[in-house]
Design a protein around this motif. Structure first.
Motif, PDB file in Angstrom:
ATOM      1  N   SER A 508      49.528  23.443 -10.797  1.00 53.84           N
ATOM      2  CA  SER A 508      50.408  22.774 -11.763  1.00 53.84           C
ATOM      3  C   SER A 508      50.770  21.395 -11.236  1.00 53.84           C
ATOM      4  N   TYR A 509      50.388  20.373 -12.013  1.00 53.84           N
ATOM      5  CA  TYR A 509      50.732  18.995 -11.662  1.00 53.84           C
ATOM      6  C   TYR A 509      51.879  18.540 -12.550  1.00 53.84           C
ATOM      7  N   PHE A 510      52.942  17.990 -11.949  1.00 53.84           N
ATOM      8  CA  PHE A 510      54.110  17.511 -12.681  1.00 53.84           C
ATOM      9  C   PHE A 510      54.297  16.016 -12.415  1.00 53.84           C
ATOM     10  N   ASN A 511      54.791  15.308 -13.435  1.00 58.18           N
ATOM     11  CA  ASN A 511      55.104  13.890 -13.253  1.00 58.18           C
ATOM     12  C   ASN A 511      56.224  13.498 -14.215  1.00 58.18           C
ATOM     13  N   GLN A 512      57.341  13.034 -13.652  1.00 55.47           N
ATOM     14  CA  GLN A 512      58.418  12.452 -14.465  1.00 55.47           C
ATOM     15  C   GLN A 512      58.032  11.002 -14.692  1.00 55.47           C
ATOM     16  N   ILE A 513      57.651  10.679 -15.914  1.00 58.44           N
ATOM     17  CA  ILE A 513      56.974   9.414 -16.178  1.00 58.44           C
ATOM     18  C   ILE A 513      57.952   8.243 -16.168  1.00 58.44           C
ATOM     19  N   SER A 514      57.696   7.297 -15.296  1.00 60.46           N
ATOM     20  CA  SER A 514      58.491   6.067 -15.230  1.00 60.46           C
ATOM     21  C   SER A 514      57.845   5.022 -16.132  1.00 60.46           C
ATOM     22  N   ALA A 515      58.594   3.973 -16.459  1.00 57.43           N
ATOM     23  CA  ALA A 515      58.091   2.928 -17.353  1.00 57.43           C
ATOM     24  C   ALA A 515      56.831   2.270 -16.804  1.00 57.43           C
ATOM     25  N   SER A 516      56.758   2.125 -15.489  1.00 59.62           N
ATOM     26  CA  SER A 516      55.634   1.396 -14.898  1.00 59.62           C
ATOM     27  C   SER A 516      54.326   2.179 -14.950  1.00 59.62           C
ATOM     28  N   ILE A 517      54.407   3.516 -15.003  1.00 62.49           N
ATOM     29  CA  ILE A 517      53.165   4.292 -15.066  1.00 62.49           C
ATOM     30  C   ILE A 517      52.909   4.860 -16.457  1.00 62.49           C
ATOM     31  N   PHE A 518      53.841   4.599 -17.404  1.00 63.29           N
ATOM     32  CA  PHE A 518      53.666   5.107 -18.769  1.00 63.29           C
ATOM     33  C   PHE A 518      52.353   4.658 -19.396  1.00 63.29           C
ATOM     34  N   PRO A 519      51.897   3.403 -19.191  1.00 63.53           N
ATOM     35  CA  PRO A 519      50.641   2.986 -19.826  1.00 63.53           C
ATOM     36  C   PRO A 519      49.463   3.897 -19.515  1.00 63.53           C
ATOM     37  N   TYR A 520      49.461   4.555 -18.341  1.00 64.86           N
ATOM     38  CA  TYR A 520      48.362   5.439 -17.990  1.00 64.86           C
ATOM     39  C   TYR A 520      48.405   6.751 -18.773  1.00 64.86           C
ATOM     40  N   PHE A 521      49.578   7.084 -19.323  1.00 60.63           N
ATOM     41  CA  PHE A 521      49.746   8.340 -20.048  1.00 60.63           C
ATOM     42  C   PHE A 521      49.844   8.143 -21.560  1.00 60.63           C
ATOM     43  N   ALA A 522      50.186   6.934 -22.014  1.00 60.47           N
ATOM     44  CA  ALA A 522      50.544   6.713 -23.417  1.00 60.47           C
ATOM     45  C   ALA A 522      49.457   7.169 -24.386  1.00 60.47           C
ATOM     46  N   GLY A 523      48.211   6.752 -24.142  1.00 59.61           N
ATOM     47  CA  GLY A 523      47.133   7.102 -25.065  1.00 59.61           C
ATOM     48  C   GLY A 523      46.911   8.590 -25.170  1.00 59.61           C
ATOM     49  N   ASN A 524      47.022   9.289 -24.034  1.00 63.87           N
ATOM     50  CA  ASN A 524      46.809  10.732 -24.047  1.00 63.87           C
ATOM     51  C   ASN A 524      47.914  11.441 -24.807  1.00 63.87           C
ATOM     52  N   LEU A 525      49.165  11.072 -24.534  1.00 63.23           N
ATOM     53  CA  LEU A 525      50.286  11.712 -25.215  1.00 63.23           C
ATOM     54  C   LEU A 525      50.228  11.453 -26.707  1.00 63.23           C
ATOM     55  N   GLY A 526      49.742  10.277 -27.079  1.00 63.66           N
ATOM     56  CA  GLY A 526      49.669   9.924 -28.488  1.00 63.66           C
ATOM     57  C   GLY A 526      48.486  10.505 -29.214  1.00 63.66           C
ATOM     58  N   GLY A 527      47.483  10.995 -28.483  1.00 66.22           N
ATOM     59  CA  GLY A 527      46.363  11.648 -29.130  1.00 66.22           C
ATOM     60  C   GLY A 527      45.124  10.800 -29.296  1.00 66.22           C
ATOM     61  N   TRP A 528      45.161   9.506 -28.876  1.00 63.53           N
ATOM     62  CA  TRP A 528      43.960   8.691 -29.032  1.00 63.53           C
ATOM     63  C   TRP A 528      43.194   8.551 -27.709  1.00 63.53           C
ATOM     64  N   SER A 529      43.539   9.360 -26.729  1.00 63.08           N
ATOM     65  CA  SER A 529      42.816   9.365 -25.456  1.00 63.08           C
ATOM     66  C   SER A 529      42.850  10.770 -24.880  1.00 63.08           C
ATOM     67  N   LYS A 530      41.844  11.105 -24.107  1.00 64.65           N
ATOM     68  CA  LYS A 530      41.775  12.405 -23.432  1.00 64.65           C
ATOM     69  C   LYS A 530      41.774  12.212 -21.919  1.00 64.65           C
ATOM     70  N   SER A 531      42.441  11.166 -21.451  1.00 68.64           N
ATOM     71  CA  SER A 531      42.371  10.819 -20.030  1.00 68.64           C
ATOM     72  C   SER A 531      42.958  11.912 -19.136  1.00 68.64           C
ATOM     73  N   ILE A 532      44.044  12.565 -19.572  1.00 70.95           N
ATOM     74  CA  ILE A 532      44.639  13.611 -18.734  1.00 70.95           C
ATOM     75  C   ILE A 532      43.702  14.812 -18.650  1.00 70.95           C
ATOM     76  N   GLU A 533      43.156  15.232 -19.804  1.00 75.65           N
ATOM     77  CA  GLU A 533      42.208  16.354 -19.786  1.00 75.65           C
ATOM     78  C   GLU A 533      40.984  16.031 -18.933  1.00 75.65           C
ATOM     79  N   GLU A 534      40.485  14.794 -19.056  1.00 78.71           N
ATOM     80  CA  GLU A 534      39.305  14.397 -18.285  1.00 78.71           C
ATOM     81  C   GLU A 534      39.603  14.368 -16.788  1.00 78.71           C
ATOM     82  N   THR A 535      40.783  13.868 -16.429  1.00 81.05           N
ATOM     83  CA  THR A 535      41.168  13.839 -15.014  1.00 81.05           C
ATOM     84  C   THR A 535      41.355  15.253 -14.473  1.00 81.05           C
ATOM     85  N   ALA A 536      41.946  16.152 -15.280  1.00 84.73           N
ATOM     86  CA  ALA A 536      42.114  17.546 -14.863  1.00 84.73           C
ATOM     87  C   ALA A 536      40.763  18.217 -14.648  1.00 84.73           C
TER      88      ALA A 536
END
Length: 555
Positions: A508-536
């Motif tokens: 289990s990987y956890f991350n409390q998302i800060s403003a500076s790292i949000f850009p790396y997560f934004a697309g995945n959370l919004g549904g137009w990117s699969k970067s988290i699934e691909e990294t997993a």
């Protein structure tokens, strides 16, 4: 007295009893009228011709205003495109007696020019005078991209949501049928409701929509609900004096302490009214919460869809929530307040202990909601006020102790994580605590980012079976910020590795998302990117393909 900036329009209003809701606060509908009028005047100041509202989105209500206080609305064109422009709106309230000023709301409107005859009007670019003007100008382009791809993103998320089993059971107690929240209202458009173009004033339509949405939400909580945000008011067509406007509102879904209400508006002229054939002119999604008489947040009952359309709206609310979360970075662009602490000999024990405890505390929180599920991976999100956290759960066919050694060695992280360009140890504090310097790739055309982090790892205590790898940023005087990078921060992150049996485990990987790292997560959370699934998937492959020789060399 402070003057308006060039291109800015400012409206100030003293809140009267006629402007208030039953709680004695400024009604959201009245505020929406003032916002729309101010934004329209800002658009016309830049364009030099009549303008009309195309949409109003991402309205966030931060503070309430009461009778006797003064509201100030500032509207400014942030960027002009070919025939449309984005208007940034900021609303503040000031207490007349104390002089204290607070932020009430931030919103963004899109206005288009009203054609004169058949000739198209092309807008001139805005003049950028300050560094903040340049920042907002660039962000306006990002926000426009989000708006333009909204429909495709929403459709993709709806397909993804259809893969999940519906969580509502017929036997579940305390649920409320969607039919019990339905509200219908009608308004006859009169001359006082028209704008200076002769069409129905957009702010008036929004106010009427807010009224029926509030009634719908109140049927769930039996108190006066508070408007928290508006996902989007989308104006599909005009209406005029003499039209009958029919408003239909229904609760789409509830999310613990908030509820989404959908509103649809249809317009009818006399002939259309007699034939029962209306024009769909507006839709909106409004998010409410509520407080009880002790000013504590009310938990809404779960909603029970009945019809096929109810289920479509139920899943649509889940998809919109994901998109709202992802838009936070490009919409608000909130400045990050550094939270990381200085690292020194005196506090290294407490920082290391706090690092591990913070990760375990995050993992133990309730309210995690699944947003994606694959064969070996699940992704959850947790939203608490303005704090967003992500949890990625992976099933790995390797013993827990070997996975622990692979993931706790951050020098190997770039081998499987594309968000890490390099990781080097700069201080071996102890066997279980090390400080790393990390560089990350460019995102959103910004500079690359770098981090200085403390990695604290712990083996299971006696009779336990969970390994811990906790991560947080620290300040190290020997590694000052570099002009080549944007110094970023990890507030709380890490891995919890739970043994299933002798040959497999759950990571289990956890991350409390800060403003500076949000850009790396934004697309995945919004549904137009699969970067988290691909990294997993890359992480799982890296672990399961690690050779025995490579694993033995770690000891």
């Amino acid at each position: 007295m402070e003057g308006s900036a060039p291109g800015e329009v400012r409206m100030s209003q003293a809140i009267q009893p006629a402007h208030s809701n039953p709680r004695g606060e400024l009604s959201a509908g009245q505020l929406l009228k003032w916002i729309d009028a101010t934004a329209c005047l800002a658009a016309e100041k830049h364009a030099g011709v009549s303008c009309v509202t195309a949409s109003v989105d991402d309205i966030q209500f931060e503070e309430t205003a009461r009778v006797g206080q003064v509201i100030t609305i500032k509207a400014k064109v942030t960027r002009a495109f070919s025939t449309s422009m984005e208007i940034s709106i900021k609303v503040t309230v000031q207490d007349m007696f104390t002089g204290i000023e607070k932020l009430v709301s931030v919103a963004f409107s899109t206005f288009v020019t009203k054609p004169v005859g058949t000739e198209k009007i092309h807008l001139k670019p805005i003049t950028l005078l300050t560094e903040q003007d340049h920042v907002e100008h660039n962000l306006a382009s990002e926000r426009r991209k989000v708006r333009l791809q909204h429909e495709d993103t929403f459709k993709n998320l709806m397909k993804e949501n259809g893969k999940f089993d519906d969580p509502i059971c017929d036997e579940e107690e305390g649920t409320v049928s969607t039919r019990d929240t339905s509200v219908q209202s009608i308004e006859l458009v009169l001359p006082p409701h028209a704008n200076h173009h002769g069409n129905t004033f957009g702010g008036q339509i929004m106010a009427w929509m807010e009224t029926v949405a509030t009634i719908s939400a109140s049927r769930l909580c039996r108190v006066h609900p508070l408007l928290k945000s508006v996902d989007m008011f989308k104006f599909r067509g005009p209406s005029t004096v003499g039209d009958r406007l029919v408003f239909n509102a229904t609760v789409n879904n509830t999310f613990q302490t908030c509820v989404e209400v959908g509103v649809r508006v249809e317009a009818f002229d006399c002939k259309e009214w007699s034939e029962g054939r209306g024009r769909h002119i507006n839709s909106a999604f409004l998010i409410y919460n509520a407080v009880d008489d002790k000013e504590e947040m009310v938990t809404f009952p779960r909603i029970k869809p009945v019809s096929e359309d109810d289920f479509r709206r139920y899943h649509g609310a889940i998809a919109r929530k994901r998109i709202r979360l992802s838009r936070k970075y490009v919409v608000s662009h909130k400045e990050e307040v550094p939270l990381c602490e200085h690292w020194n000999i005196d506090n290294q024990v407490s920082l290391s202990k706090g690092n591990v405890e913070a990760l375990k505390k995050m993992a133990a929180k309730s309210g995690w909601e699944v947003t994606s599920a694959m064969e070996k991976t699940k992704i959850y999100i947790l939203e608490e006020d303005d704090i967003l956290s992500v949890w990625v759960e992976k099933h790995v066919e390797r013993p827990a102790h070997l996975v622990y050694h692979l993931l706790s060695d951050f020098t190997k992280r770039p081998l499987w994580d594309p968000h890490y360009m390099s990781c080097e140890v700069i201080d071996r504090v102890s066997e279980d605590d090390q400080i790393y310097y990390i560089t990350c790739p460019v995102v959103n055309d910004d500079k690359p980012k770098d981090l200085v982090v403390l990695v604290s790892r712990r083996r299971p205590v006696k009779d336990g079976n969970t390994y811990t790898v906790a991560v947080k940023s620290v300040i190290l005087p020997s590694v000052p910020p570099s002009p080549q990078y944007v110094r970023s921060e990890i507030t709380c992150a890490g891995f919890l590795i739970h043994a299933i049996d002798n040959s497999s485990c759950t990571v289990s990987y956890f991350n409390q998302i800060s403003a500076s790292i949000f850009p790396y997560f934004a697309g995945n959370l919004g549904g137009w990117s699969k970067s988290i699934e691909e990294t997993a998937a890359s992480c799982i492959q890296f672990i399961e393909n690690a050779t025995d020789d490579g694993l033995i060399s770690l000891f």
